[in-house]
Design a protein around this motif. Sequence first.
Motif, PDB file in Angstrom:
ATOM      1  N   ARG A  31     -28.540 -13.894  -5.020  1.00 18.58           N
ATOM      2  CA  ARG A  31     -27.327 -13.433  -5.701  1.00 18.58           C
ATOM      3  C   ARG A  31     -27.484 -11.993  -6.189  1.00 18.58           C
ATOM      4  NH1 ARG A  31     -26.095 -15.956 -10.282  1.00 18.58           N
ATOM      5  NH2 ARG A  31     -23.849 -15.639 -10.033  1.00 18.58           N
ATOM      6  N   ALA A  32     -28.670 -11.644  -6.629  1.00 21.49           N
ATOM      7  CA  ALA A  32     -28.917 -10.277  -7.106  1.00 21.49           C
ATOM      8  C   ALA A  32     -28.729  -9.243  -5.997  1.00 21.49           C
ATOM      9  CB  ALA A  32     -30.323 -10.176  -7.686  1.00 21.49           C
ATOM     10  N   ASP A  33     -28.898  -9.667  -4.755  1.00 24.66           N
ATOM     11  CA  ASP A  33     -28.692  -8.782  -3.610  1.00 24.66           C
ATOM     12  C   ASP A  33     -27.218  -8.642  -3.241  1.00 24.66           C
ATOM     13  OD1 ASP A  33     -31.376  -8.221  -3.332  1.00 24.66           O
ATOM     14  OD2 ASP A  33     -31.740  -9.821  -1.869  1.00 24.66           O
ATOM     15  N   GLY A  34     -26.331  -9.257  -4.032  1.00 30.64           N
ATOM     16  CA  GLY A  34     -24.896  -9.135  -3.790  1.00 30.64           C
ATOM     17  C   GLY A  34     -24.303 -10.216  -2.915  1.00 30.64           C
ATOM     18  N   ASN A  35     -25.099 -11.234  -2.593  1.00 28.19           N
ATOM     19  CA  ASN A  35     -24.618 -12.337  -1.774  1.00 28.19           C
ATOM     20  C   ASN A  35     -23.954 -13.402  -2.641  1.00 28.19           C
ATOM     21  OD1 ASN A  35     -25.846 -11.280   0.683  1.00 28.19           O
ATOM     22  ND2 ASN A  35     -27.800 -11.825  -0.269  1.00 28.19           N
ATOM     23  N   LEU A  36     -23.219 -14.301  -1.997  1.00 24.20           N
ATOM     24  CA  LEU A  36     -22.519 -15.378  -2.698  1.00 24.20           C
ATOM     25  C   LEU A  36     -23.226 -16.705  -2.450  1.00 24.20           C
ATOM     26  CD1 LEU A  36     -18.790 -14.496  -1.910  1.00 24.20           C
ATOM     27  CD2 LEU A  36     -20.136 -13.871  -3.923  1.00 24.20           C
ATOM     28  N   PHE A  37     -23.510 -17.436  -3.528  1.00 26.08           N
ATOM     29  CA  PHE A  37     -24.152 -18.740  -3.428  1.00 26.08           C
ATOM     30  C   PHE A  37     -23.263 -19.792  -4.090  1.00 26.08           C
ATOM     31  CE2 PHE A  37     -26.519 -22.166  -5.440  1.00 26.08           C
ATOM     32  CZ  PHE A  37     -27.192 -22.691  -4.342  1.00 26.08           C
ATOM     33  N   GLY A  38     -23.127 -20.954  -3.426  1.00 29.67           N
ATOM     34  CA  GLY A  38     -22.336 -22.024  -4.025  1.00 29.67           C
ATOM     35  C   GLY A  38     -22.620 -23.370  -3.408  1.00 29.67           C
ATOM     36  N   ILE A  39     -21.961 -24.361  -3.967  1.00 30.24           N
ATOM     37  CA  ILE A  39     -22.110 -25.753  -3.551  1.00 30.24           C
ATOM     38  C   ILE A  39     -20.879 -26.185  -2.773  1.00 30.24           C
ATOM     39  CG2 ILE A  39     -22.394 -28.132  -4.364  1.00 30.24           C
ATOM     40  CD1 ILE A  39     -24.790 -26.327  -4.925  1.00 30.24           C
ATOM     41  N   VAL A  40     -21.087 -26.952  -1.709  1.00 29.47           N
ATOM     42  CA  VAL A  40     -19.996 -27.637  -1.012  1.00 29.47           C
ATOM     43  C   VAL A  40     -20.313 -29.118  -1.071  1.00 29.47           C
ATOM     44  CG1 VAL A  40     -21.087 -27.266   1.255  1.00 29.47           C
ATOM     45  CG2 VAL A  40     -18.655 -27.840   1.111  1.00 29.47           C
ATOM     46  N   SER A  41     -19.379 -29.902  -1.629  1.00 33.00           N
ATOM     47  CA  SER A  41     -19.713 -31.286  -1.991  1.00 33.00           C
ATOM     48  C   SER A  41     -18.491 -32.186  -1.930  1.00 33.00           C
ATOM     49  CB  SER A  41     -20.290 -31.293  -3.418  1.00 33.00           C
ATOM     50  OG  SER A  41     -20.490 -32.601  -3.882  1.00 33.00           O
ATOM     51  N   GLY A  42     -18.767 -33.477  -1.770  1.00 36.44           N
ATOM     52  CA  GLY A  42     -17.713 -34.469  -1.891  1.00 36.44           C
ATOM     53  C   GLY A  42     -17.345 -34.741  -3.336  1.00 36.44           C
ATOM     54  N   ARG A  43     -18.103 -34.203  -4.277  1.00 36.94           N
ATOM     55  CA  ARG A  43     -17.792 -34.383  -5.696  1.00 36.94           C
ATOM     56  C   ARG A  43     -16.439 -33.745  -6.036  1.00 36.94           C
ATOM     57  NH1 ARG A  43     -22.483 -34.599  -9.619  1.00 36.94           N
ATOM     58  NH2 ARG A  43     -24.288 -35.353  -8.459  1.00 36.94           N
ATOM     59  N   ASP A  44     -15.818 -34.243  -7.114  1.00 38.13           N
ATOM     60  CA  ASP A  44     -14.581 -33.638  -7.588  1.00 38.13           C
ATOM     61  C   ASP A  44     -14.876 -32.735  -8.777  1.00 38.13           C
ATOM     62  OD1 ASP A  44     -14.986 -35.356  -9.711  1.00 38.13           O
ATOM     63  OD2 ASP A  44     -13.367 -36.716  -9.177  1.00 38.13           O
ATOM     64  N   TYR A  45     -13.834 -32.293  -9.485  1.00 42.43           N
ATOM     65  CA  TYR A  45     -14.024 -31.339 -10.576  1.00 42.43           C
ATOM     66  C   TYR A  45     -14.876 -31.934 -11.697  1.00 42.43           C
ATOM     67  CZ  TYR A  45     -12.916 -27.472 -13.709  1.00 42.43           C
ATOM     68  OH  TYR A  45     -13.010 -26.381 -14.540  1.00 42.43           O
ATOM     69  N   VAL A  46     -14.621 -33.213 -12.034  1.00 44.26           N
ATOM     70  CA  VAL A  46     -15.334 -33.842 -13.151  1.00 44.26           C
ATOM     71  C   VAL A  46     -16.814 -34.011 -12.830  1.00 44.26           C
ATOM     72  CG1 VAL A  46     -15.535 -35.939 -14.545  1.00 44.26           C
ATOM     73  CG2 VAL A  46     -13.272 -34.998 -14.017  1.00 44.26           C
ATOM     74  N   THR A  47     -17.117 -34.547 -11.664  1.00 44.14           N
ATOM     75  CA  THR A  47     -18.517 -34.800 -11.301  1.00 44.14           C
ATOM     76  C   THR A  47     -19.175 -33.577 -10.673  1.00 44.14           C
ATOM     77  OG1 THR A  47     -17.843 -35.709  -9.156  1.00 44.14           O
ATOM     78  CG2 THR A  47     -18.118 -37.260 -10.979  1.00 44.14           C
TER      79      THR A  47
END
Length: 265
Positions: A31-47
């Motif tokens: 992330r410090a190098d300017g890249n984007l990191f995230g999660i892709v999941s079957g979870r919803d907003y609450v979980t």
Amino acid sequence: MRKLLAVDYDNTLFQNGKIAKDTLDEIEKFRADGNLFGIVSGRDYVTGYEEFRQENLFEFDFLLLKTGAMAVDAGGDIIYEDTFDGSMQWNNSTLVPEVIRLSFEMGAPFVTTSVGKDRRYYYSEYPDGLERETRIPRPHSEISGIAQAGLMSTICKDEESATEITRKLKAEFGEVLNPLQNGIAIDISKAGIDKGTGIRKFAEYMGIQLQNVWVAGDNYNDIAMLEMFHSCAMTNGVAEAKNKAEYVCDTVGDVIRIIREKSTV
């Protein structure tokens, strides 16, 4: 060139009850190098967002929840959500009640529905002694009034029953819905929505070229994204996922190291 890394959470980023310190360090550098990191999941907003932020487990730039149907930013704001029409006529009823009825008939103990930041539980049999507020059972009488849903999901007693229920749901509702198995869980989103299409939509929204998108996962519901982008499957994953990925890795930290190596070639 800025890159985007989207990883599955359960048994991919989060393994054996924790996220490895080495992996957290690699995410920070990525992330410090300017890249984007995230999660892709079957979870919803609450979980998903609420649980991640409550536990303060890791830093991220985005979440793609509900199998990619919902995009959420780091501050918890919903960027967009693809929903389906739960009031669509189906057989002698409407869509959501029919999905829940078939799931119960096949042995699913409960079905959840989710739209926006709301999550509701409907149980086949009303349970006693539930402690978690988010799992308070909702009355069956309100099911017929559900107009929109971004995700429906259930947890089965074992993987065999999850496979069978997923097969039946696809046979009955495959025209309009996309049931995906993840171990003993089944996540049901709008037809055409999966982790691959969800990541592609978000990358385009963020102006990231698709050749700069990387993904990591471990299970059946990850296969679509593993086939679509530069991909790593986890060593602990199912054989079908590993067969579709470019690389097999132990941790997300290993995935980031591969991205760094490929970027310098």
